[in-house]
Motif scaffolding. Sequence first.
Motif, PDB file in Angstrom:
ATOM      1  N   SER A  87       0.779  -1.292   0.025  1.00  0.00           N
ATOM      2  CA  SER A  87       0.085   0.224   0.036  1.00  0.00           C
ATOM      3  C   SER A  87       0.792   1.170  -0.097  1.00  0.00           C
ATOM      4  O   SER A  87       0.170   2.470  -0.070  1.00  0.00           O
ATOM      5  N   ARG A  88       2.366   1.138  -0.014  1.00  0.00           N
ATOM      6  CA  ARG A  88       3.217   2.219   0.184  1.00  0.00           C
ATOM      7  C   ARG A  88       2.775   3.063   1.517  1.00  0.00           C
ATOM      8  O   ARG A  88       3.129   4.119   1.634  1.00  0.00           O
ATOM      9  N   LYS A  89       2.252   2.422   2.388  1.00  0.00           N
ATOM     10  CA  LYS A  89       2.159   3.175   3.781  1.00  0.00           C
ATOM     11  C   LYS A  89       3.627   3.165   4.479  1.00  0.00           C
ATOM     12  O   LYS A  89       3.992   3.817   5.195  1.00  0.00           O
ATOM     13  N   ILE A  90       4.495   2.403   3.883  1.00  0.00           N
ATOM     14  CA  ILE A  90       5.608   2.467   4.171  1.00  0.00           C
ATOM     15  C   ILE A  90       6.616   2.021   3.216  1.00  0.00           C
ATOM     16  O   ILE A  90       6.293   1.474   2.323  1.00  0.00           O
ATOM     17  N   ASP A  91       7.826   3.112   3.194  1.00  0.00           N
ATOM     18  CA  ASP A  91       8.782   3.244   2.126  1.00  0.00           C
ATOM     19  C   ASP A  91       9.952   2.635   2.544  1.00  0.00           C
ATOM     20  O   ASP A  91      10.654   3.501   3.356  1.00  0.00           O
ATOM     21  N   VAL A  92      10.420   1.519   2.216  1.00  0.00           N
ATOM     22  CA  VAL A  92      11.794   0.916   2.654  1.00  0.00           C
ATOM     23  C   VAL A  92      13.083   1.521   1.811  1.00  0.00           C
ATOM     24  O   VAL A  92      14.118   1.193   2.445  1.00  0.00           O
ATOM     25  N   ARG A  93      12.746   2.098   0.812  1.00  0.00           N
ATOM     26  CA  ARG A  93      13.812   2.148   0.008  1.00  0.00           C
ATOM     27  C   ARG A  93      14.894   3.141   0.660  1.00  0.00           C
ATOM     28  O   ARG A  93      16.149   2.834   0.344  1.00  0.00           O
ATOM     29  N   PRO A  94      14.675   4.149   1.551  1.00  0.00           N
ATOM     30  CA  PRO A  94      15.795   5.017   1.972  1.00  0.00           C
ATOM     31  C   PRO A  94      16.623   3.891   2.950  1.00  0.00           C
ATOM     32  O   PRO A  94      17.675   4.768   3.271  1.00  0.00           O
ATOM     33  N   LEU A  95      16.323   2.783   3.247  1.00  0.00           N
ATOM     34  CA  LEU A  95      17.310   1.844   4.037  1.00  0.00           C
ATOM     35  C   LEU A  95      18.029   1.016   3.520  1.00  0.00           C
ATOM     36  O   LEU A  95      18.792   0.451   3.960  1.00  0.00           O
ATOM     37  N   ILE A  96      18.031   1.042   1.876  1.00  0.00           N
ATOM     38  CA  ILE A  96      18.831   0.303   1.004  1.00  0.00           C
ATOM     39  C   ILE A  96      20.128   0.909   0.921  1.00  0.00           C
ATOM     40  O   ILE A  96      20.186   2.191   0.350  1.00  0.00           O
ATOM     41  N   SER A  97      21.098   0.308   1.594  1.00  0.00           N
ATOM     42  CA  SER A  97      22.382   1.201   1.745  1.00  0.00           C
ATOM     43  C   SER A  97      23.482   0.498   0.619  1.00  0.00           C
ATOM     44  O   SER A  97      24.283   1.000  -0.030  1.00  0.00           O
ATOM     45  N   HIS A  98      23.425  -0.925   0.644  1.00  0.00           N
ATOM     46  CA  HIS A  98      24.490  -1.674  -0.102  1.00  0.00           C
ATOM     47  C   HIS A  98      23.689  -2.977  -0.755  1.00  0.00           C
ATOM     48  O   HIS A  98      22.775  -3.558  -0.164  1.00  0.00           O
ATOM     49  N   ARG A  99      24.106  -3.247  -2.059  1.00  0.00           N
ATOM     50  CA  ARG A  99      23.735  -4.370  -2.531  1.00  0.00           C
ATOM     51  C   ARG A  99      25.009  -5.117  -2.993  1.00  0.00           C
ATOM     52  O   ARG A  99      25.890  -4.627  -3.615  1.00  0.00           O
ATOM     53  N   VAL A 100      24.890  -6.366  -2.885  1.00  0.00           N
ATOM     54  CA  VAL A 100      26.156  -7.542  -3.060  1.00  0.00           C
ATOM     55  C   VAL A 100      25.478  -8.662  -3.920  1.00  0.00           C
ATOM     56  O   VAL A 100      24.583  -9.128  -3.668  1.00  0.00           O
ATOM     57  N   LYS A 101      26.502  -9.403  -4.736  1.00  0.00           N
ATOM     58  CA  LYS A 101      26.230 -10.284  -5.333  1.00  0.00           C
ATOM     59  C   LYS A 101      26.458 -11.503  -4.420  1.00  0.00           C
ATOM     60  O   LYS A 101      26.998 -11.466  -3.218  1.00  0.00           O
ATOM     61  N   LEU A 102      25.994 -12.742  -4.503  1.00  0.00           N
ATOM     62  CA  LEU A 102      25.945 -13.933  -3.582  1.00  0.00           C
ATOM     63  C   LEU A 102      27.579 -14.228  -3.043  1.00  0.00           C
ATOM     64  O   LEU A 102      27.921 -14.332  -2.125  1.00  0.00           O
ATOM     65  N   GLU A 103      28.285 -13.982  -4.335  1.00  0.00           N
ATOM     66  CA  GLU A 103      29.879 -14.369  -4.056  1.00  0.00           C
ATOM     67  C   GLU A 103      30.371 -13.549  -3.159  1.00  0.00           C
ATOM     68  O   GLU A 103      31.608 -13.476  -2.659  1.00  0.00           O
ATOM     69  N   GLU A 104      29.578 -12.286  -3.030  1.00  0.00           N
ATOM     70  CA  GLU A 104      30.355 -11.093  -2.216  1.00  0.00           C
ATOM     71  C   GLU A 104      29.724 -11.001  -0.840  1.00  0.00           C
ATOM     72  O   GLU A 104      29.635  -9.926  -0.018  1.00  0.00           O
ATOM     73  N   LEU A 105      28.947 -12.280  -0.341  1.00  0.00           N
ATOM     74  CA  LEU A 105      28.348 -12.201   0.796  1.00  0.00           C
ATOM     75  C   LEU A 105      29.161 -11.712   2.252  1.00  0.00           C
ATOM     76  O   LEU A 105      28.719 -11.142   3.063  1.00  0.00           O
ATOM     77  N   GLU A 106      30.476 -12.504   2.132  1.00  0.00           N
ATOM     78  CA  GLU A 106      31.218 -11.879   3.247  1.00  0.00           C
ATOM     79  C   GLU A 106      31.575 -10.290   3.416  1.00  0.00           C
ATOM     80  O   GLU A 106      31.483  -9.853   4.519  1.00  0.00           O
ATOM     81  N   ARG A 107      31.722  -9.697   2.169  1.00  0.00           N
ATOM     82  CA  ARG A 107      31.904  -8.413   2.218  1.00  0.00           C
ATOM     83  C   ARG A 107      30.509  -7.683   2.701  1.00  0.00           C
ATOM     84  O   ARG A 107      30.599  -6.724   3.446  1.00  0.00           O
ATOM     85  N   GLY A 108      29.306  -8.341   2.494  1.00  0.00           N
ATOM     86  CA  GLY A 108      28.150  -7.754   2.896  1.00  0.00           C
ATOM     87  C   GLY A 108      27.928  -7.756   4.350  1.00  0.00           C
ATOM     88  O   GLY A 108      27.408  -6.898   5.274  1.00  0.00           O
ATOM     89  N   MET A 109      28.419  -9.042   4.953  1.00  0.00           N
ATOM     90  CA  MET A 109      28.610  -9.292   6.271  1.00  0.00           C
ATOM     91  C   MET A 109      29.455  -8.227   7.067  1.00  0.00           C
ATOM     92  O   MET A 109      29.080  -7.680   8.096  1.00  0.00           O
ATOM     93  N   ASP A 110      30.684  -7.632   6.202  1.00  0.00           N
ATOM     94  CA  ASP A 110      31.333  -6.687   7.108  1.00  0.00           C
ATOM     95  C   ASP A 110      30.473  -5.604   7.053  1.00  0.00           C
ATOM     96  O   ASP A 110      31.057  -4.739   8.062  1.00  0.00           O
ATOM     97  N   TYR A 111      29.949  -5.054   5.947  1.00  0.00           N
ATOM     98  CA  TYR A 111      29.039  -3.953   6.223  1.00  0.00           C
ATOM     99  C   TYR A 111      28.063  -3.857   7.304  1.00  0.00           C
ATOM    100  O   TYR A 111      27.779  -3.175   8.210  1.00  0.00           O
ATOM    101  N   ILE A 112      27.539  -5.008   7.881  1.00  0.00           N
ATOM    102  CA  ILE A 112      26.733  -5.405   8.891  1.00  0.00           C
ATOM    103  C   ILE A 112      27.509  -5.208  10.126  1.00  0.00           C
ATOM    104  O   ILE A 112      27.129  -4.383  11.061  1.00  0.00           O
ATOM    105  N   ARG A 113      28.762  -5.872  10.050  1.00  0.00           N
ATOM    106  CA  ARG A 113      29.513  -5.783  11.525  1.00  0.00           C
ATOM    107  C   ARG A 113      29.984  -4.526  11.582  1.00  0.00           C
ATOM    108  O   ARG A 113      30.125  -4.082  12.883  1.00  0.00           O
ATOM    109  N   ASN A 114      30.162  -3.626  10.616  1.00  0.00           N
ATOM    110  CA  ASN A 114      30.721  -2.384  10.869  1.00  0.00           C
ATOM    111  C   ASN A 114      29.754  -1.297  11.001  1.00  0.00           C
ATOM    112  O   ASN A 114      30.101  -0.019  11.159  1.00  0.00           O
ATOM    113  N   SER A 115      28.472  -1.822  10.939  1.00  0.00           N
ATOM    114  CA  SER A 115      27.354  -0.574  11.018  1.00  0.00           C
ATOM    115  C   SER A 115      27.457   0.193   9.921  1.00  0.00           C
ATOM    116  O   SER A 115      27.047   1.491  10.156  1.00  0.00           O
ATOM    117  N   ASP A 116      27.811  -0.316   8.832  1.00  0.00           N
ATOM    118  CA  ASP A 116      27.829   0.796   7.653  1.00  0.00           C
ATOM    119  C   ASP A 116      26.673   0.614   6.755  1.00  0.00           C
ATOM    120  O   ASP A 116      26.318  -0.406   6.203  1.00  0.00           O
TER     121      ASP A 116
END
Length: 343
Positions: A305-334
């Motif tokens: 319904s677009r009562k909630i818009d989560v697009r401002p929260l999308i900071s990084h997109r990674v490929k499957l083979e880049e999962l560990e880099r994605g984990m680093d973003y989470i670890r560092n609160s990036d």
Amino acid sequence: MVLEKPGELVIKDKDMPVCGDHEILVQVRACNICRTDLKCATMGQRDLVYPRVLGHEIAGEIIARGKKVIGHQVGQRVHVHPGISCGVCDYCKSGQDNLCDQIKIMGFNFDGGFQEVIRIDKQAIKSKIVNLIRNDDLAYEEISFIEPLACCVNIQDRLQLNRKAALVIIGGGRLGLLNLFVAKAEGIQNMILIEANEERRDRGKALGFDAVFSGDEPDLLDQLKSCSNGHGVDGVIPCCPGPEAFDLALEILRKQGTFGYFSGLSRNEDFQLDINRIHYKEITVVGSYGCSVKHSQKAKTLLESRKIDVRPLISHRVKLEELERGMDYIRNSDGYSTIVVMK
């Protein structure tokens, strides 16, 4: 991406799963990385059995359908709710399937979303974990927010605050902001953020918090009362695991306020919680664990319904083979949210 043991993520080729008569296959298009995934990958988790494919915030497309499956079609865009319940216990019958004693969860008990294709078996379909997306404008990255949004729906349904309540969120990360979005969508008029990081305070204010504080203000209690017309804080949800946040929540709540126990508490033997405040102030404590199918359906509706818009929260997109880099973003609160995106 297979987690062989804590600290060992390995890319592996696996055979395409066979779709049985009562099953469907879902091509994973996006899977949000949760901080719990990071915990599993580095420390393990009580329900985790190795080897395991992590990932429980799943969005995808049905690519195969068994001939005896009813109600699902190839080509449908779907959210995959991660919990597969028994369907017959008292919790399941009352719509509280997240509390089912026999529940099995993708990414913990079964392989999850950090792979290209997931097989959804007969029991999972019966548990109604496959939710059809009815808004074609929603991107798969947005759909992958349904599970964490549903967790926020759960805690706020449990709080049962009225619209004029003053609700404090401690922690301005992804789940703090998702709780803000759910509360605003439900009509809560006074949302307050306590967050130590100045950048996140500014971002929280821009995204809808009515007042923001660092938590170090010497007159914090007075300022919180001022923000609530002298009434005081009605509800608090700590969206971070530190015991300091737990203790602060009990301190700032008014008498007979409600504490939302949303985030698991990390251990710190050097910090003593003053839980006697629960007694002296007659504080109500409500817990929430994960989310039920009905919570996922409500979260899906809020997104569609677009009562909630989560697009401002999308900071990084990674490929499957880049999962560990994605984990680093989470670890560092990036940033706020890192999503594994697949073609």
